[in-house]
Design an enzyme around this catalytic site. Structure first.
Site, PDB file in Angstrom:
ATOM      1  N   CYS A   1      -6.353 -39.076   7.849  1.00 29.60           N
ATOM      2  CA  CYS A   1      -6.017 -40.346   7.202  1.00 29.60           C
ATOM      3  C   CYS A   1      -5.915 -40.185   5.688  1.00 29.60           C
ATOM      4  O   CYS A   1      -6.936 -40.126   4.991  1.00 29.60           O
ATOM      5  CB  CYS A   1      -7.068 -41.400   7.553  1.00 29.60           C
ATOM      6  SG  CYS A   1      -6.760 -42.982   6.770  1.00 29.60           S
TER       7      CYS A   1
ATOM      8  N   CYS B   1      -7.231 -43.243   3.670  1.00 28.34           N
ATOM      9  CA  CYS B   1      -8.695 -43.342   3.611  1.00 28.34           C
ATOM     10  C   CYS B   1      -9.265 -42.284   2.645  1.00 28.34           C
ATOM     11  O   CYS B   1     -10.149 -42.579   1.858  1.00 28.34           O
ATOM     12  CB  CYS B   1      -9.337 -43.096   4.972  1.00 28.34           C
ATOM     13  SG  CYS B   1      -8.434 -43.765   6.367  1.00 28.34           S
ATOM     14  N   ASP B   2      -8.771 -41.057   2.715  1.00 26.76           N
ATOM     15  CA  ASP B   2      -9.448 -39.949   2.039  1.00 26.76           C
ATOM     16  C   ASP B   2      -8.668 -39.335   0.874  1.00 26.76           C
ATOM     17  O   ASP B   2      -9.207 -38.490   0.157  1.00 26.76           O
ATOM     18  CB  ASP B   2      -9.740 -38.831   3.065  1.00 26.76           C
ATOM     19  CG  ASP B   2     -10.623 -39.332   4.200  1.00 26.76           C
ATOM     20  OD1 ASP B   2     -11.431 -40.233   3.939  1.00 26.76           O
ATOM     21  OD2 ASP B   2     -10.486 -38.832   5.325  1.00 26.76           O
TER      22      ASP B   2
END
Ligand SMILES: Cc1cc2nc3c(=O)[nH]c(=O)nc-3n(C[C@H](O)[C@H](O)[C@H](O)COP(=O)(O)OP(=O)(O)OC[C@H]3O[C@@H](n4cnc5c(N)ncnc54)[C@H](O)[C@@H]3O)c2cc1C
Length: 316
Positions: A133, A136-137
């Site tokens: 992701c 997200c990261d």
């Protein structure tokens, strides 16, 4: 007894809920183990949802879907469904908290989840440098070098997104051609921050207790040591069909060799009253717009199934 239980709150489940309740079904619950929105909320760039002219994040795209779906009476329960079974004409929905809910019909819209690539160290460093992701990261790698593994639309779009954050992005792909939209391939090739490593695979990921330090890439029989603290893996999807598995290991309805739920054009499975929509069904295009269309079709089919249920409905 529910008229309809919807399992999964992604684009397919939310649209099914909207159409079912707006179409007159009174007692409809959508079970979603997390927040509604589905896997697209992990995407940093969506540019192919019709009617949305700007490039938006998946979060932005899905922001008002739950609100719209609940307007006509859809209820959302934040619960994981463990199993869907059938007793006489009644569906039994077993929840992770042990409760069993009865329903006249069910739409399975459990979607899919990113696959792991299977290289050494991938599981060990998952969440510590290995990710599926970018939204997200990605931010953890501001001004650092990262790698992306994969050659489809998702891999290329996420590589483009990461190029806005990271100093450099290595895009590793096992072939010399990409399976992505030509416009996306062109943007990737024109991007000076993305370096292509083609005809290559990842042999292993290495690091220490603090996290990933790099990956060993194999290309044309030679090894390349890429010292990256982050690798993003986009190599396909696993179909989430587990809720249909019965205690004896068989599936409640027909699934194909890839585990996708076999449906007809009305999203009907081989079991009357059971429908499937979105990424979990056979021949899915695995796109938001298609999942939403499936959800609408499945709900319309569920409404006519319930209308046709006669006096001889066998309650379990
Ligand atoms: C990084 C990324 C980028 C993408 N980019 C695009 C794009 O640009 N354009 C596009 O059209 N598509 C894109 N896709 C694909 C798109 O997200 C999917 O095709 C779409 O979300 C499928 O919708 P769905 O409702 O079938 O399933 P999902 O979105 O997977 O939703 C399924 C839901 O069911 C829930 N669930 C699963 N099992 C259970 C259970 N047992 N109990 C309760 N709840 C459960 C899950 O939590 C999930 O919320 C992308 C996907 C990813 C991962």
């Amino acid at each position: 007894m529910l008229d309809l239980a919807i399992i999964g709150g992604g684009p397919a489940g939310l649209t099914a809920g909207l159409y079912a309740t707006r179409g007159g079904l009174q007692n409809v619950i959508m079970y979603e183990k997390g927040l509604p929105g589905g896997q697209i909320t992990q995407s940093s760039e969506v540019e192919n949802y019709p009617g949305v002219c700007e490039i938006v994040t998946g979060m932005e795209l899905m922001e008002c879907w739950p609100k719209q779906a609940m307007r006509f009476g859809l209820r959302h329960e934040m619960q994981e469904v463990v199993r869907v079974g059938k007793c006489q004409d009644t569906f039994l929905i077993t929840l992770a908290n042990g409760e069993v809910q009865k329903a006249k019909s069910v739409i399975v819209a459990t979607g899919s989840t990113p696959k792991r690539a299977g290289f050494e160290g991938e599981d060990e460093f998952f969440g510590k440098g290995v990710s599926t992701c970018a939204t997200c990261d990605g931010f953890f790698y501001k001004n650092k070098e990262v790698a992306v593994l994969g050659g489809g639309d998702t891999a290329l779009e996420e590589a483009l997104f990461l190029s806005n954050i990271a100093k450099k992005v290595y895009l590793i792909h096992r072939r010399d051609k990409f399976r992505a939209a030509p416009s996306t391939v062109k943007r990737v090739k024109d991007n000076p921050k993305i370096e292509l490593i083609l005809n290559a695979t990842i042999k292993k990921a290495y690091g220490d207790a603090m996290g990933l330090q790099g990956v060993i890439v194999e290309q044309d029989g030679k090894e390349i040591d890429l010292k990256v603290p982050g690798i993003f893996v986009f190599v396909g999807m696993h179909v989430n069909n587990e809720v249909l598995k019965q205690e004896d290991g068989s599936f409640l309805c027909e699934v194909n060799e890839w585990g996708e739920v076999v449906v007809d054009l009305r999203m009907r499975t081989s079991v009357p009253g059971l429908f499937a929509a979105g990424d979990v069904r056979s021949d899915a295009s695995k796109q938001v717009v298609c999942a939403a269309g499936d959800g609408a079709t499945a709900a319309i089919s569920a409404i006519s199934y319930i209308e046709d249920l006669g006096e001889d409905f066998r309650l379990c």
